[in-house]
Design a protein around this motif. Sequence first.
Motif, PDB file in Angstrom:
ATOM      1  N   VAL A 180       0.854  -1.188   0.000  1.00  7.71           N
ATOM      2  CA  VAL A 180       0.000   0.000   0.000  1.00  7.71           C
ATOM      3  C   VAL A 180       0.894   1.244   0.000  1.00  7.71           C
ATOM      4  O   VAL A 180       2.100   1.158   0.123  1.00  7.71           O
ATOM      5  CB  VAL A 180      -0.939   0.035   1.233  1.00  7.71           C
ATOM      6  N   GLY A 181       0.258   2.409  -0.095  1.00  6.72           N
ATOM      7  CA  GLY A 181       1.011   3.654   0.036  1.00  6.72           C
ATOM      8  C   GLY A 181       1.037   4.492  -1.215  1.00  6.72           C
ATOM      9  O   GLY A 181       0.108   4.495  -2.023  1.00  6.72           O
ATOM     10  N   GLY A 182       2.143   5.227  -1.362  1.00  8.18           N
ATOM     11  CA  GLY A 182       2.294   6.154  -2.475  1.00  8.18           C
ATOM     12  C   GLY A 182       2.879   7.463  -1.998  1.00  8.18           C
ATOM     13  O   GLY A 182       3.836   7.478  -1.203  1.00  8.18           O
ATOM     14  N   ASN A 183       2.299   8.561  -2.441  1.00  5.85           N
ATOM     15  CA  ASN A 183       2.830   9.880  -2.126  1.00  5.85           C
ATOM     16  C   ASN A 183       2.656  10.223  -0.646  1.00  5.85           C
ATOM     17  O   ASN A 183       1.544  10.174  -0.110  1.00  5.85           O
ATOM     18  CB  ASN A 183       2.128  10.928  -2.991  1.00  5.85           C
ATOM     19  N   LEU A 184       3.746  10.575   0.007  1.00  5.07           N
ATOM     20  CA  LEU A 184       3.741  10.825   1.446  1.00  5.07           C
ATOM     21  C   LEU A 184       2.771  11.932   1.840  1.00  5.07           C
ATOM     22  O   LEU A 184       2.012  11.800   2.808  1.00  5.07           O
ATOM     23  CB  LEU A 184       5.157  11.166   1.914  1.00  5.07           C
ATOM     24  N   SER A 185       2.776  13.034   1.106  1.00  6.35           N
ATOM     25  CA  SER A 185       1.890  14.154   1.430  1.00  6.35           C
ATOM     26  C   SER A 185       0.430  13.729   1.410  1.00  6.35           C
ATOM     27  O   SER A 185      -0.358  14.131   2.272  1.00  6.35           O
ATOM     28  CB  SER A 185       2.090  15.306   0.437  1.00  6.35           C
ATOM     29  N   LEU A 186       0.064  12.919   0.425  1.00  3.97           N
ATOM     30  CA  LEU A 186      -1.324  12.476   0.305  1.00  3.97           C
ATOM     31  C   LEU A 186      -1.677  11.445   1.363  1.00  3.97           C
ATOM     32  O   LEU A 186      -2.812  11.419   1.861  1.00  3.97           O
ATOM     33  CB  LEU A 186      -1.579  11.920  -1.091  1.00  3.97           C
ATOM     34  N   LEU A 187      -0.733  10.592   1.720  1.00  2.00           N
ATOM     35  CA  LEU A 187      -0.992   9.626   2.791  1.00  2.00           C
ATOM     36  C   LEU A 187      -1.287  10.348   4.098  1.00  2.00           C
ATOM     37  O   LEU A 187      -2.227   9.994   4.821  1.00  2.00           O
ATOM     38  CB  LEU A 187       0.211   8.689   2.962  1.00  2.00           C
ATOM     39  N   VAL A 188      -0.508  11.376   4.383  1.00  2.82           N
ATOM     40  CA  VAL A 188      -0.714  12.148   5.612  1.00  2.82           C
ATOM     41  C   VAL A 188      -2.063  12.859   5.565  1.00  2.82           C
ATOM     42  O   VAL A 188      -2.761  12.973   6.580  1.00  2.82           O
ATOM     43  CB  VAL A 188       0.435  13.155   5.817  1.00  2.82           C
ATOM     44  N   SER A 189      -2.468  13.306   4.382  1.00  8.16           N
ATOM     45  CA  SER A 189      -3.731  14.045   4.268  1.00  8.16           C
ATOM     46  C   SER A 189      -4.943  13.157   4.505  1.00  8.16           C
ATOM     47  O   SER A 189      -6.055  13.660   4.705  1.00  8.16           O
ATOM     48  CB  SER A 189      -3.833  14.726   2.902  1.00  8.16           C
ATOM     49  N   THR A 190      -4.761  11.830   4.486  1.00  4.90           N
ATOM     50  CA  THR A 190      -5.894  10.945   4.774  1.00  4.90           C
ATOM     51  C   THR A 190      -6.143  10.787   6.271  1.00  4.90           C
ATOM     52  O   THR A 190      -7.235  10.360   6.669  1.00  4.90           O
ATOM     53  CB  THR A 190      -5.673   9.530   4.193  1.00  4.90           C
ATOM     54  N   LEU A 191      -5.172  11.123   7.086  1.00 11.56           N
ATOM     55  CA  LEU A 191      -5.296  10.892   8.529  1.00 11.56           C
ATOM     56  C   LEU A 191      -6.461  11.687   9.106  1.00 11.56           C
ATOM     57  O   LEU A 191      -6.635  12.866   8.811  1.00 11.56           O
ATOM     58  CB  LEU A 191      -3.996  11.276   9.240  1.00 11.56           C
ATOM     59  N   GLY A 192      -7.255  11.020   9.922  1.00 10.76           N
ATOM     60  CA  GLY A 192      -8.401  11.673  10.538  1.00 10.76           C
ATOM     61  C   GLY A 192      -9.620  11.773   9.654  1.00 10.76           C
ATOM     62  O   GLY A 192     -10.624  12.359  10.047  1.00 10.76           O
ATOM     63  N   THR A 193      -9.554  11.196   8.442  1.00  9.72           N
ATOM     64  CA  THR A 193     -10.695  11.216   7.522  1.00  9.72           C
ATOM     65  C   THR A 193     -11.290   9.817   7.416  1.00  9.72           C
ATOM     66  O   THR A 193     -10.768   8.846   7.973  1.00  9.72           O
ATOM     67  CB  THR A 193     -10.270  11.684   6.119  1.00  9.72           C
ATOM     68  N   ASN A 194     -12.347   9.698   6.631  1.00  8.87           N
ATOM     69  CA  ASN A 194     -12.952   8.390   6.390  1.00  8.87           C
ATOM     70  C   ASN A 194     -12.075   7.501   5.517  1.00  8.87           C
ATOM     71  O   ASN A 194     -12.391   6.328   5.316  1.00  8.87           O
ATOM     72  CB  ASN A 194     -14.311   8.563   5.698  1.00  8.87           C
ATOM     73  N   PHE A 195     -10.984   8.068   5.005  1.00  6.09           N
ATOM     74  CA  PHE A 195     -10.113   7.335   4.096  1.00  6.09           C
ATOM     75  C   PHE A 195      -8.709   7.153   4.682  1.00  6.09           C
ATOM     76  O   PHE A 195      -7.746   6.953   3.955  1.00  6.09           O
ATOM     77  CB  PHE A 195     -10.043   8.069   2.755  1.00  6.09           C
ATOM     78  N   GLU A 196      -8.603   7.217   5.994  1.00  6.80           N
ATOM     79  CA  GLU A 196      -7.301   7.100   6.657  1.00  6.80           C
ATOM     80  C   GLU A 196      -6.590   5.822   6.229  1.00  6.80           C
ATOM     81  O   GLU A 196      -7.145   4.719   6.293  1.00  6.80           O
ATOM     82  CB  GLU A 196      -7.483   7.130   8.170  1.00  6.80           C
ATOM     83  N   ILE A 197      -5.347   5.967   5.807  1.00  9.24           N
ATOM     84  CA  ILE A 197      -4.553   4.838   5.319  1.00  9.24           C
ATOM     85  C   ILE A 197      -4.414   3.758   6.390  1.00  9.24           C
ATOM     86  O   ILE A 197      -4.091   4.046   7.542  1.00  9.24           O
ATOM     87  CB  ILE A 197      -3.155   5.317   4.843  1.00  9.24           C
ATOM     88  N   ASP A 198      -4.703   2.538   6.012  1.00  6.96           N
ATOM     89  CA  ASP A 198      -4.550   1.381   6.895  1.00  6.96           C
ATOM     90  C   ASP A 198      -3.242   0.694   6.549  1.00  6.96           C
ATOM     91  O   ASP A 198      -3.077   0.183   5.436  1.00  6.96           O
ATOM     92  CB  ASP A 198      -5.727   0.423   6.705  1.00  6.96           C
ATOM     93  N   THR A 199      -2.291   0.689   7.479  1.00  2.00           N
ATOM     94  CA  THR A 199      -0.994   0.066   7.230  1.00  2.00           C
ATOM     95  C   THR A 199      -0.788  -1.202   8.047  1.00  2.00           C
ATOM     96  O   THR A 199       0.296  -1.788   8.015  1.00  2.00           O
ATOM     97  CB  THR A 199       0.152   1.052   7.553  1.00  2.00           C
ATOM     98  N   LYS A 200      -1.802  -1.628   8.787  1.00  2.00           N
ATOM     99  CA  LYS A 200      -1.661  -2.788   9.661  1.00  2.00           C
ATOM    100  C   LYS A 200      -1.255  -4.027   8.867  1.00  2.00           C
ATOM    101  O   LYS A 200      -1.960  -4.456   7.946  1.00  2.00           O
ATOM    102  CB  LYS A 200      -2.984  -3.053  10.390  1.00  2.00           C
ATOM    103  N   SER A 201      -0.072  -4.566   9.198  1.00  3.07           N
ATOM    104  CA  SER A 201       0.463  -5.785   8.570  1.00  3.07           C
ATOM    105  C   SER A 201       0.713  -5.612   7.072  1.00  3.07           C
ATOM    106  O   SER A 201       0.735  -6.581   6.319  1.00  3.07           O
ATOM    107  CB  SER A 201      -0.474  -6.975   8.804  1.00  3.07           C
ATOM    108  N   LYS A 202       0.921  -4.371   6.642  1.00  5.68           N
ATOM    109  CA  LYS A 202       1.142  -4.070   5.222  1.00  5.68           C
ATOM    110  C   LYS A 202       2.614  -3.725   4.956  1.00  5.68           C
ATOM    111  O   LYS A 202       3.389  -3.465   5.872  1.00  5.68           O
ATOM    112  CB  LYS A 202       0.281  -2.877   4.795  1.00  5.68           C
TER     113      LYS A 202
END
Length: 307
Positions: free
Chosen positions: A182-204
Amino acid sequence: MNAVKPYRLQQGDKVGVIAPASPPNQENLERGIAYLEDLGLRVKVGKNVSRINGYLAGLDQERLDDLHEMFQDPEVKAVICACGGYGTGRIAEQIDYELIKCNPKIFWGYSDITFLHTAIRQKTGLITFHGPMLGSDIGKSDTHSLSKEGFKQLFEPSAFVYTDQVSPLETLVEGEASGELVGGNLSLLVSTLGTNFEIDTKSKLLLIEDINEEPRSVDRMLNQLYMAGKLKDANGILVGDFCNCIAKRDLTLALDEVIAYYVKLANKPALKGFLMGHCNPNISIPLGVPAKLNTLENRLIVDSGIV
């Protein structure tokens, strides 16, 4: 949520082109479209791809309409983004994810498209592709052949192996790790935090890359990911390209120092040096598929993203 692999492309298939973020360079886009046609594909261009609304490719509704139309059209077998920039987060809440879930197909892009990769995968299970785009990459005169060859993975299912033969890889934390990539652009990953689309990195396995960010900005974003538990939750970390991430002030930490600090703090197997991101070549990979990282052999194996 179970992963959903889209169907492979075949000669003569129709693919859709959209601009869900910023407006693409139209001349580069035309050359990028010509490349898809050279691959034996037919191209349907979104109605609003040429629109300009400041730094956005048209109004939010117009960009949303193009995305929905491509997924709804049964003749379109893949949705290819023209460029990134900014804007996908603005339409994420309005996307009809049930439409996408009922019409799974190849979705391709990177940079600002990271927000859509994350949202679509976590809402529908659809595997998407992190790769160079038509207007910002493929249509340029100096685009590396490896960037273009990445599209060929859409025609034939096969695992992808990345070793030092592609680019030199450096171990930041030793070990082996596996998990969904998973992942991609760091700025966009951070922008998901606290939203309904928060990046899930568990066991990824988490991929990070970025462009035009000073080391202190990269520090701030990695610190936020770390404090949010996203680096600790991951099984392993892939450090992609950080293009033009240079300091504009005398008092600074080195970019490599910043990245190494947080990766080692997370203490998960990690390799640096992947040509993934705003680089030339830009190696394309599927997101949401099983992958294996081995620092002892400097190797990444990624499952095929299509059936």
